[in-house]
Scaffold this motif. Structure first.
Motif, short mmCIF file in Angstrom:
data_model
loop_
_atom_site.label_atom_id
_atom_site.label_comp_id
_atom_site.label_asym_id
_atom_site.label_seq_id
_atom_site.Cartn_x
_atom_site.Cartn_y
_atom_site.Cartn_z
N LEU A 105 0.93 -1.08 -0.01
CA LEU A 105 0.01 -0.09 0.15
C LEU A 105 1.02 1.15 -0.04
O LEU A 105 0.61 2.40 -0.73
CB LEU A 105 -0.94 -0.12 1.14
CG LEU A 105 -1.85 1.23 1.44
CD1 LEU A 105 -2.85 1.58 0.01
CD2 LEU A 105 -2.79 1.17 2.57
N ARG A 106 1.73 1.08 0.78
CA ARG A 106 2.74 2.53 0.83
C ARG A 106 3.52 2.75 -0.51
O ARG A 106 3.39 3.79 -1.03
CB ARG A 106 3.83 2.17 1.90
CG ARG A 106 4.79 3.37 1.91
CD ARG A 106 5.92 3.19 2.86
NE ARG A 106 7.04 4.27 2.82
CZ ARG A 106 8.04 4.32 3.47
NH1 ARG A 106 8.32 3.18 4.34
NH2 ARG A 106 9.07 5.37 3.25
N ASP A 107 3.84 1.71 -1.05
CA ASP A 107 4.50 1.58 -2.49
C ASP A 107 3.58 2.35 -3.53
O ASP A 107 3.86 3.08 -4.27
CB ASP A 107 5.12 0.36 -3.08
CG ASP A 107 6.27 -0.06 -1.99
OD1 ASP A 107 6.91 0.73 -1.47
OD2 ASP A 107 6.64 -1.18 -2.06
N VAL A 108 2.51 1.91 -3.46
CA VAL A 108 1.34 2.19 -4.47
C VAL A 108 0.94 3.67 -4.27
O VAL A 108 0.66 4.30 -5.14
CB VAL A 108 0.04 1.53 -4.13
CG1 VAL A 108 -1.24 2.01 -5.21
CG2 VAL A 108 0.27 -0.12 -4.80
N LYS A 109 1.01 4.03 -3.05
CA LYS A 109 0.81 5.44 -2.49
C LYS A 109 1.77 6.24 -3.16
O LYS A 109 1.51 7.53 -3.44
CB LYS A 109 0.46 5.72 -1.21
CG LYS A 109 -0.84 5.25 -0.72
CD LYS A 109 -1.31 5.68 0.80
CE LYS A 109 -2.70 5.84 1.00
NZ LYS A 109 -2.98 6.44 2.23
N GLU A 110 2.99 5.69 -3.01
CA GLU A 110 4.09 6.56 -3.62
C GLU A 110 4.25 6.62 -5.12
O GLU A 110 5.12 7.29 -5.77
CB GLU A 110 5.42 6.05 -3.06
CG GLU A 110 5.58 6.09 -1.64
CD GLU A 110 6.91 5.55 -1.02
OE1 GLU A 110 7.61 4.86 -1.66
OE2 GLU A 110 7.13 5.73 0.26
N GLY A 111 3.31 6.08 -5.95
CA GLY A 111 3.32 6.11 -7.33
C GLY A 111 3.63 5.00 -8.19
O GLY A 111 3.60 5.00 -9.32
N ARG A 112 4.11 3.85 -7.52
CA ARG A 112 4.73 2.70 -7.99
C ARG A 112 3.29 1.88 -8.20
O ARG A 112 2.09 1.75 -7.61
CB ARG A 112 5.58 1.84 -7.41
CG ARG A 112 6.62 2.72 -6.72
CD ARG A 112 7.56 1.60 -5.82
NE ARG A 112 8.41 0.61 -6.45
CZ ARG A 112 8.88 -0.15 -5.91
NH1 ARG A 112 8.92 -0.19 -4.54
NH2 ARG A 112 9.55 -1.29 -6.61
N SER A 113 3.58 1.12 -9.45
CA SER A 113 2.46 0.26 -9.94
C SER A 113 2.22 -1.04 -8.89
O SER A 113 3.17 -1.26 -8.22
CB SER A 113 2.60 -0.37 -11.40
OG SER A 113 3.75 -1.46 -11.31
N LEU A 114 1.36 -1.62 -9.03
CA LEU A 114 1.17 -2.81 -7.79
C LEU A 114 2.07 -4.01 -8.34
O LEU A 114 2.79 -4.57 -7.35
CB LEU A 114 -0.32 -3.54 -7.93
CG LEU A 114 -0.56 -4.78 -7.16
CD1 LEU A 114 -0.19 -4.35 -5.59
CD2 LEU A 114 -1.76 -5.14 -7.54
N ALA A 115 2.41 -4.07 -9.73
CA ALA A 115 3.43 -4.98 -9.86
C ALA A 115 4.81 -4.85 -9.61
O ALA A 115 5.71 -5.52 -9.11
CB ALA A 115 3.30 -5.36 -11.62
N GLU A 116 5.09 -3.38 -9.62
CA GLU A 116 6.46 -2.87 -9.21
C GLU A 116 6.55 -3.14 -7.74
O GLU A 116 7.62 -3.60 -7.29
CB GLU A 116 6.61 -1.62 -9.69
CG GLU A 116 6.97 -1.39 -10.97
CD GLU A 116 6.77 0.23 -11.56
OE1 GLU A 116 7.41 0.71 -12.29
OE2 GLU A 116 6.44 1.17 -10.55
N ALA A 117 5.52 -2.98 -7.03
CA ALA A 117 5.41 -3.17 -5.42
C ALA A 117 5.75 -4.46 -5.04
O ALA A 117 6.54 -5.08 -4.37
CB ALA A 117 4.28 -2.51 -5.03
N MET A 118 5.15 -5.67 -5.83
CA MET A 118 5.24 -6.89 -5.70
C MET A 118 6.46 -7.19 -5.88
O MET A 118 7.16 -8.17 -5.45
CB MET A 118 4.15 -7.71 -6.39
CG MET A 118 2.97 -7.48 -5.88
SD MET A 118 1.47 -8.32 -6.87
CE MET A 118 0.18 -8.33 -5.94
N GLU A 119 7.20 -6.72 -6.93
CA GLU A 119 8.42 -7.03 -7.40
C GLU A 119 9.65 -6.88 -6.37
O GLU A 119 10.80 -7.57 -6.40
CB GLU A 119 8.88 -6.45 -8.76
CG GLU A 119 10.01 -7.00 -9.47
CD GLU A 119 9.92 -6.40 -10.97
OE1 GLU A 119 10.42 -7.05 -11.94
OE2 GLU A 119 9.64 -5.17 -11.05
#
Length: 401
Positions: A105-119
């Motif tokens: 959630l934090r990564d997505v809020k910072e503008g990253r895509s969900l795939a990038e956050a999962m990576e």
């Protein structure tokens, strides 16, 4: 719902300094939470939960399946990703999974895509998972791909559970039998030694062998445990050297029954992964590279490297699989049919089901044959020890008479 992590330093009513962490939507909310605890914040700093700490907390396949199913339901309902993650944070029971959801959630809020956050969490989300999510986000069809991904994980979990369940009873039976024989030799058989010494008669060779074996186990039995541990560690360490792992995996594939089980299991994983990736619209070369990484057997992995090179050179997938000579005829024939009909992804998924069924059927046959074999073997071992020692006692009494 909590979304961010904050470290804080605060004074309590007694003026003592307290350090800790908390979850909050924002720094302002963190201040309100601390004030509600009757603490006066001195320093509040946003921080990311340590990746090392997350790695120490094991996230099970069940946790991942529950997360994927929940995310699938919310995305199908057209709930935005950030809100979906916030909702999942509230309903996730596993502490490790909840911590991971907060990081996503934090990564997505910072503008990253969900795939990038999962990576950023390869220990949880493998490349197949990440690539399917990325394809869904890029094509705007995440709500269509997540159900297939959830079904993929569920099917894999069911197959894995079926194999584990089938092996539980034979394993328990074997361990119980080995312990029983060990206890007989270490604690029961030595009782006869005193009896034979007092009688002063010749001990039959079979009984003498058991007495010698019993004495050896009493004195050096720990060496057996050490040898087993060393053998297990050495077997596992073979995986660290590519050459030794290749030899080990080739040996496993050559075993009569276990080899075919491993082959069918790997084919099921490969087919399901490649089919899911192709169904998500991922190009064949890229999908092959990802599917190659989920194959654990080094021999099959090396063959798939060659398949990728052949396909890159313009050869068909079915023909390339056949050329390696490592894969079942059924697989490359079905793939060839799928290529001709333009339904390669569907054919691969169906072939995965076929291989899963073959694994289950072979496991059922193996267990059905293994259970009576173990019972007979253990009966012979325990009965043989008992009869041998009692026969020696009877012969001793006959001599005395």
């Amino acid at each position: 719902m909590s979304a961010l992590y904050f470290k804080y330093q605060a004074f309590d009513k007694a003026g003592k300094v307290e350090n800790g962490q908390l979850n909050a939507e924002s720094e302002r909310e963190a201040v309100r939470i601390l004030q509600g605890r009757h603490l006066t914040p001195v320093k509040i700093q946003q921080t990311r939960p340590g990746a090392e700490r997350l790695r120490r907390k094991k996230i099970s396949n069940t946790d991942l399946l529950d997360f994927t199913s929940g995310l699938c339901t919310l995305v199908e309902a057209r709930v935005p990703i950030d809100k979906a993650l916030r909702l999942l944070d509230g309903i996730t029971e596993s502490a490790a999974m909840r911590e991971l959801v907060l990081q996503l959630l934090r990564d997505v809020k910072e503008g990253r895509s969900l795939a990038e956050a999962m990576e950023s969490h390869p220990q949880v989300f493998n490349k197949m998972y990440v690539n399917i999510v990325r394809a869904g986000e890029e094509g705007g069809i995440l709500h269509e791909l997540l159900p297939d991904l959830a079904e993929f994980l569920e099917t894999s979990a069911q197959t894995r559970q079926a194999v584990i369940s089938a092996m539980i009873y034979p394993t328990v039976l074997l361990i119980t039998g080995v312990i029983s024989v060990f206890l007989l030799l270490v604690f029961v058989v030595p009782q006869f030694a005193t009896m034979f010494e007092d009688a002063g008669t010749d001990i039959p060779p079979s009984a003498a062998f058991l007495l010698a074996l019993s004495a050896f186990l009493q004195s050096y039995g720990y060496l057996f445990i050490v040898a087993v541990v060393v053998a297990v560690v050495a077997w596992r360490r073979l995986d660290y050297d590519p050459v030794n792992k290749l030899r080990k995996d080739r040996f496993l594939l050559s075993l009569p029954i276990l080899g075919s089980l491993i082959l069918y299991r790997e084919c099921a994983v490969f087919s399901r992964t490649l089919g899911a990736l192709l169904g998500a619209g991922i190009p064949l070369i890229r999908a092959l590279r990802v599917a190659r990484e989920v194959v654990a057997n080094a021999v099959l992995g090396t063959s798939l490297d060659q398949v990728e090179e052949d396909v890159r050179g313009g050869a068909g997938l079915g023909l390339s699989l056949e050329k390696t000579g490592q894969f079942p005829t059924l697989l490359h024939q079905l793939v060839a049919v799928g290529e001709e009909s333009g339904r390669t992804a569907d054919i691969l998924l169906k072939s995965a089901v076929t291989f899963d069924n073959q694994v289950r059927n072979q496991m059922s046959s193996l267990v059905a044959a293994l259970q009576p074999a173990l019972i007979i073997f253990l009966a012979i071992a325990v009965g043989g020890i008992t009869i041998t020692m009692l026969s020696a006692v009877f012969s001793m009494n006959a001599v005395e008479f």
